[in-house]
Write an enzyme that holds these catalytic residues in place. Structure first.
Site, PDB file in Angstrom:
ATOM      1  N   LYS A 160       0.871  -1.182   0.000  1.00  0.00           N
ATOM      2  CA  LYS A 160       0.000   0.000   0.000  1.00  0.00           C
ATOM      3  C   LYS A 160       0.908   1.232   0.000  1.00  0.00           C
ATOM      4  O   LYS A 160       0.763   2.140   0.818  1.00  0.00           O
ATOM      5  CB  LYS A 160      -0.914  -0.050   1.241  1.00  0.00           C
ATOM      6  N   ASP A 188      -5.546  -3.340  -2.198  1.00  0.00           N
ATOM      7  CA  ASP A 188      -6.986  -3.349  -2.518  1.00  0.00           C
ATOM      8  C   ASP A 188      -7.234  -3.929  -3.906  1.00  0.00           C
ATOM      9  O   ASP A 188      -8.120  -4.772  -4.103  1.00  0.00           O
ATOM     10  CB  ASP A 188      -7.638  -1.968  -2.347  1.00  0.00           C
TER      11      ASP A 188
END
Ligand code: NAD
Length: 355
Positions: free
Chosen positions: A184, A217
């Site tokens: 991330k 994600d």
């Protein structure tokens, strides 16, 4: 061979007993000379000793050649100062079991939750990250500033990132030679920046391995959409924990989710899932996760210690598990079958003995 079984909480004792029956069948076949030790942890130990992971449990565990840890109910444990230690985190940290290797694969004829056939392995960093019980030298990685303000710290180091990346690339060399780093870095610029820099450094030393990167994600979406595009995934602690439950459930059930926690010369078998309180005590849990973890562990130990009989015993357990799962009549309820935990283990042991 001294094998320590730490049954844990919830379905832990049920799937541990089932796993022991399969090891006994492997022992009869391969003459491993297994000597089992049972070490109480979790609520069983809390009642007796005031701690879910007393020092005596750790001392006994580190004497064993192979460790098998059942799932624990640490969500329900009291605070650390009242004896609530997470045995899983403690063992991973104190034995420096830095690589949590979590495979997930569909099997022919076994219903999965995706249209695609896939076979992937997640290398999850196991000793730092957001996990408050292992990311600090002293004190927890969580703080309460005021009644309404809390903080959690995430530790990412070059040392830990390099060695998990190295383990992942070594793993990929024995597979389809592809590594995807999941991160991330778009928001965790410094910490995941360091993690990715380490992955790229290691990737440069393995030119024969295809390397790519995905944001966590998007990685979840890609995993559902095209799980067959993945071979080896390398990621930090919490992302690996979450992604591996998704991958295992896609492969059919969390009850299939095997894993090994590996360090330098020491490793521990452990199912990926938790203690499943919703089905505990019913004799219906799928022990394939812990049986498969044990097969992985024996293969790993056999390779490390150059003991072919151990590696063969591990491979035989995994093959017997696959054959048992192929037949609808010998599946547990989570996979649409009707066998209970013990009967499934007996079926795996029969397959092992018959081969
Ligand atoms: P869980 O993984 O225990 O269960 C999630 C779902 O999967 C449940 O519906 C459960 O019935 C099912 N499931 C899990 N293992 C199964 C098996 N072998 N066969 C069939 N179905 C299975 O997650 P949870 O309910 O969120 O957590 C329960 C407890 O486990 C909590 O105390 C949590 O802290 C702990 N936990 C422990 C570990 C560990 O020991 N490594 C890991 C995760 C969660």
């Amino acid at each position: 061979m001294k094998i320590a079984i730490l049954p844990g909480d919830g379905i832990g004792p049920e799937i541990s007993t089932a796993t022991r029956h399969v090891i006994e069948a492997a022992d009869r076949k391969h003459g491993l000379g297994v000597d089992f030790t049972r070490i109480d942890i979790g609520f069983a130990a809390l009642e007796r000793s005031g701690s879910t992971f007393p020092d005596s449990a750790f001392d006994e565990a580190r004497e064993a050649e192979a460790l098998i840890l059942g799932p624990v109910s640490h969500l329900d444990y009291p605070a650390r100062e009242k004896g609530g230690l997470n045995p899983s985190g403690e063992l991973r940290k104190r034995l420096d079991l830095y690589a949590n290797i979590r495979p997930a694969a569909t099997r022919p004829d076994l219903p999965s939750r995706t249209g695609a056939q896939f076979d992937l392995v997640i290398y999850r960093e196991n000793t730092e990250g957001f996990y408050a019980d292992r990311c600090m030298h002293t004190g927890p990685g969580e703080l309460q500033v005021t009644a309404d303000v809390t903080l959690a710290m995430r530790r990412i180091t070059r040392h830990a990132s390099m060695r998990i990346a190295e383990a992942a690339f070594r793993g990929a060399m024995a597979r389809r030679k592809k590594v995807t780093a999941v991160h991330k870095q778009n928001v965790l610029k410094i910490t995941d920046g360091l993690f990715l820099a380490c992955c790229r450094d290691v990737a440069a030393r393995y030119p024969e391995v295809e390397y790519d990167e995905l944001i966590i994600d998007a990685a979840c979406a890609h995993l559902v959409r095209r799980p067959d595009a993945f071979d080896v995934i390398v990621t930090t602690n919490m992302f690996g924990d979450i992604l591996s439950d998704l991958a295992s459930e896609l492969s059919g059930s969390l009850g299939l989710a095997a894993s090994v926690n590996a360090g330098e010369g020491v490793a521990m078998a452990q199912a990926q899932h938790g203690s499943a309180p919703d089905i505990a005590g019913q004799g219906t849990a799928n022990p394939a996760s812990l049986i498969g973890s044990t097969g992985m562990l024996l293969e790993w130990l056999g390779g490390q210690q150059q003991r072919p009989e151990l590696a063969k015993a591990g491979a035989d357990i995994l093959a017997a598990l696959d054959r048992t799962l192929q037949t609808p009549a010998t599946r547990t309820r989570d996979l649409g079958g009707s066998l209970g935990t013990d009967d499934f283990a007996a079926a795996v042991a029969d397959q092992l003995s018959a081969a």
